[in-house]
Design a protein around this motif. Structure first.
Motif, PDB file in Angstrom:
ATOM      1  N   PRO A  65       0.799  -1.234   0.000  1.00  0.00           N
ATOM      2  CA  PRO A  65       0.000   0.000   0.000  1.00  0.00           C
ATOM      3  C   PRO A  65       0.824   1.273   0.000  1.00  0.00           C
ATOM      4  N   PHE A  66       1.885   1.314   0.821  1.00  0.00           N
ATOM      5  CA  PHE A  66       2.675   2.534   0.912  1.00  0.00           C
ATOM      6  C   PHE A  66       3.484   2.791  -0.352  1.00  0.00           C
ATOM      7  N   SER A  67       4.091   1.760  -0.896  1.00  0.00           N
ATOM      8  CA  SER A  67       4.844   1.954  -2.141  1.00  0.00           C
ATOM      9  C   SER A  67       3.911   2.341  -3.272  1.00  0.00           C
ATOM     10  N   PHE A  68       2.709   1.767  -3.286  1.00  0.00           N
ATOM     11  CA  PHE A  68       1.711   2.121  -4.297  1.00  0.00           C
ATOM     12  C   PHE A  68       1.308   3.585  -4.188  1.00  0.00           C
ATOM     13  N   MET A  69       0.965   4.030  -2.976  1.00  0.00           N
ATOM     14  CA  MET A  69       0.487   5.395  -2.810  1.00  0.00           C
ATOM     15  C   MET A  69       1.594   6.425  -3.032  1.00  0.00           C
ATOM     16  N   ILE A  70       2.808   6.120  -2.596  1.00  0.00           N
ATOM     17  CA  ILE A  70       3.914   7.061  -2.790  1.00  0.00           C
ATOM     18  C   ILE A  70       4.176   7.285  -4.269  1.00  0.00           C
ATOM     19  N   VAL A  71       4.260   6.187  -5.029  1.00  0.00           N
ATOM     20  CA  VAL A  71       4.520   6.304  -6.471  1.00  0.00           C
ATOM     21  C   VAL A  71       3.381   7.039  -7.162  1.00  0.00           C
ATOM     22  N   TYR A  72       2.150   6.668  -6.837  1.00  0.00           N
ATOM     23  CA  TYR A  72       0.990   7.289  -7.477  1.00  0.00           C
ATOM     24  C   TYR A  72       0.916   8.783  -7.179  1.00  0.00           C
ATOM     25  N   LEU A  73       1.079   9.157  -5.917  1.00  0.00           N
ATOM     26  CA  LEU A  73       0.974  10.561  -5.536  1.00  0.00           C
ATOM     27  C   LEU A  73       2.111  11.398  -6.108  1.00  0.00           C
ATOM     28  N   VAL A  74       3.314  10.845  -6.145  1.00  0.00           N
ATOM     29  CA  VAL A  74       4.453  11.573  -6.722  1.00  0.00           C
ATOM     30  C   VAL A  74       4.229  11.819  -8.210  1.00  0.00           C
ATOM     31  N   LEU A  75       3.720  10.810  -8.910  1.00  0.00           N
ATOM     32  CA  LEU A  75       3.443  10.974 -10.343  1.00  0.00           C
ATOM     33  C   LEU A  75       2.341  12.012 -10.575  1.00  0.00           C
ATOM     34  N   VAL A  76       1.321  11.982  -9.721  1.00  0.00           N
ATOM     35  CA  VAL A  76       0.251  12.979  -9.839  1.00  0.00           C
ATOM     36  C   VAL A  76       0.808  14.382  -9.612  1.00  0.00           C
ATOM     37  N   ARG A  77       1.644  14.510  -8.604  1.00  0.00           N
ATOM     38  CA  ARG A  77       2.202  15.819  -8.270  1.00  0.00           C
ATOM     39  C   ARG A  77       3.113  16.364  -9.369  1.00  0.00           C
ATOM     40  N   ILE A  78       3.945  15.487  -9.945  1.00  0.00           N
ATOM     41  CA  ILE A  78       4.975  15.948 -10.884  1.00  0.00           C
ATOM     42  C   ILE A  78       4.529  15.874 -12.338  1.00  0.00           C
ATOM     43  N   LEU A  79       3.941  14.744 -12.735  1.00  0.00           N
ATOM     44  CA  LEU A  79       3.682  14.521 -14.161  1.00  0.00           C
ATOM     45  C   LEU A  79       2.302  14.945 -14.642  1.00  0.00           C
ATOM     46  N   SER A  80       1.292  14.900 -13.752  1.00  0.00           N
ATOM     47  CA  SER A  80      -0.050  15.252 -14.230  1.00  0.00           C
ATOM     48  C   SER A  80      -0.138  16.666 -14.799  1.00  0.00           C
ATOM     49  N   PRO A  81       0.573  17.676 -14.258  1.00  0.00           N
ATOM     50  CA  PRO A  81       0.529  19.007 -14.884  1.00  0.00           C
ATOM     51  C   PRO A  81       1.120  19.028 -16.291  1.00  0.00           C
ATOM     52  N   VAL A  82       2.045  18.106 -16.556  1.00  0.00           N
ATOM     53  CA  VAL A  82       2.663  18.052 -17.886  1.00  0.00           C
ATOM     54  C   VAL A  82       1.635  17.653 -18.931  1.00  0.00           C
ATOM     55  N   PHE A  83       0.782  16.683 -18.592  1.00  0.00           N
ATOM     56  CA  PHE A  83      -0.219  16.189 -19.536  1.00  0.00           C
ATOM     57  C   PHE A  83      -1.415  17.133 -19.671  1.00  0.00           C
ATOM     58  N   THR A  84      -1.647  17.956 -18.654  1.00  0.00           N
ATOM     59  CA  THR A  84      -2.821  18.840 -18.679  1.00  0.00           C
ATOM     60  C   THR A  84      -2.466  20.307 -18.895  1.00  0.00           C
ATOM     61  N   GLU A  85      -1.201  20.575 -19.188  1.00  0.00           N
ATOM     62  CA  GLU A  85      -0.712  21.937 -19.448  1.00  0.00           C
ATOM     63  C   GLU A  85      -0.977  22.856 -18.255  1.00  0.00           C
ATOM     64  N   CYS A  86      -0.762  22.332 -17.070  1.00  0.00           N
ATOM     65  CA  CYS A  86      -0.984  23.107 -15.853  1.00  0.00           C
ATOM     66  C   CYS A  86       0.343  23.598 -15.281  1.00  0.00           C
ATOM     67  N   VAL A  87       0.273  24.175 -14.075  1.00  0.00           N
ATOM     68  CA  VAL A  87       1.472  24.661 -13.414  1.00  0.00           C
ATOM     69  C   VAL A  87       2.356  23.475 -13.039  1.00  0.00           C
ATOM     70  N   PRO A  88       3.644  23.471 -13.415  1.00  0.00           N
ATOM     71  CA  PRO A  88       4.531  22.336 -13.117  1.00  0.00           C
ATOM     72  C   PRO A  88       4.621  22.055 -11.616  1.00  0.00           C
ATOM     73  N   PHE A  89       4.701  20.773 -11.295  1.00  0.00           N
ATOM     74  CA  PHE A  89       4.854  20.310  -9.913  1.00  0.00           C
ATOM     75  C   PHE A  89       3.713  20.766  -9.002  1.00  0.00           C
TER      76      PHE A  89
END
Length: 354
Positions: free
Chosen positions: A235-259
């Motif tokens: 659970p912890f490794s899953f949530m850490i990876v998922y949340l880090v990707l959301v924080r860093i990469l999701s703005p890249v795909f949605t043209e939002c503010v980085p990080f």
């Protein structure tokens, strides 16, 4: 006389000591924790979802009886595990489902799961995920669409926007608690939280029960992981990876503010916490070693990011579990390979010494 007295004494022989809780104790603990959320359905007058829980549990128990009688497959604590699986299935589907549909889909999918994929510790597909996916295909329209749009994602705080537009209702107690925490706690760190976050944390009012009571899920995780820290690896490794990707990469795909990806939205929607706590620790579907568990959790977090995005997905986590279980087969094959290799190495070493 001394011999007669000794016969009256109770002699206990205990050559073995449990280092961990037995399967029955673990199952009863999980049932108790799940029942808190089930009772919350009654407390919030969500009677349709409560009925689906009863129907799903009945179908799951009946499938266990059918398999044990027809295929002579009887496993330890099978009834308790069937109850857990029945509750989890009902919690992961919308309360708008027809109870008859739920009963037959759960009954048939659980039979397939137990007989074809293997029961309990031998299964390579999570029975709950498989059953929910069957229900998803039977009535896909009942599962809500993504709540976030590209316009909302381009804002700095999508979660707050969903609260303000009424997508996530605000409870009556929210204002008082928010003011209290801002005054006595968050002010120490010179930050504050807006109204609505406490309501989302307590009850998101989703049509899918597993997405609702995040605070209760977090408290439940403490009781589950405190008795066995190894269960927390996935659970912890899953949530850490998922949340880090959301924080860093999701703005890249949605043209939002980085990080600036919205981790709160991804954590408190889509059943992220519920899936991490109750579904990813299914017996038989996850690796055995700590390294294998960490890799499994890492891959699950990666899949969740591409399937669920930054949150509000109604079925993405279930597909994440299914895909991760398939990948887990490769990890378990690797564990078996390296275990055999290490054992052969020890045998050869012992033979050379002789």
């Amino acid at each position: 006389m001394k011999f007669k007295n000794s016969l009256k004494q109770r002699i206990l022989i205990k050559p073995f000591i449990y280092k961990r809780e037995s399967l029955s104790v673990q199952s009863l603990k999980i049932i108790f924790l799940l029942m808190i959320q089930v009772l919350m359905l009654l407390f919030t007058k969500t009677y349709n979802s409560f009925i689906l829980v009863l129907v799903s549990v009945a179908a799951s128990l009946l499938s266990e009886l059918f398999v044990s009688k027809c295929f002579l497959q009887k496993e330890h604590a099978s009834a308790l595990i069937s109850v857990i699986q029945g509750i989890l299935i009902a919690m992961m589907i919308p309360g708008t489902f027809n109870p008859v549909t739920v009963f037959f889909c759960v009954f048939l999918s659980m039979i397939v799961s137990k007989y074809i994929f293997g029961g309990f510790a031998y299964t390579w597909i999570n029975p709950v995920a498989f059953s929910v996916i069957v229900l998803w295909f039977s009535a896909k329209s009942l599962f809500p669409e993504f709540l976030v749009t590209k316009d909302i994602l381009m804002l700095r705080n999508p979660c707050l926007q969903l609260i303000e537009n009424g997508t996530f209702p605000v409870s009556s107690f929210d204002t008082g608690l928010t003011d209290f925490f801002n005054t006595h706690l968050f002010s120490l760190f010179k930050v504050s939280i807006p109204e609505g976050y406490i309501s989302l944390f307590w009850d998101s009012h989703s049509v899918i029960p597993a997405f609702r009571f995040n605070f209760i899920t977090i408290v439940s995780s403490i009781f589950i992981f405190s008795s066995d820290s190894n269960k927390a690896i996935v659970p912890f490794s899953f949530m850490i990876v998922y949340l880090v990707l959301v924080r860093i990469l999701s703005p890249v795909f949605t043209e939002c503010v980085p990080f600036q990806g919205d981790m709160i939205l991804s954590l408190l929607s889509s059943g992220t916490l519920f899936t991490a706590v109750f579904l990813f620790n299914s017996y038989g579907t996850q690796p055995v070693t700590k390294i294998g568990k960490a890799i499994y959790g890492f891959f699950a977090g990666l899949v969740a990011f591409f399937v669920c995005g930054c949150g509000t997905s109604s079925s993405g986590m279930i597909f994440t579990v299914l895909i991760a279980d398939i990948f887990s087969l490769l990890i378990q094959w690797g564990e078996d390979y390296f275990t055999r290799k290490s054992v052969l190495k020890v045998i050869k070493l012992q033979e050379s010494i002789k």
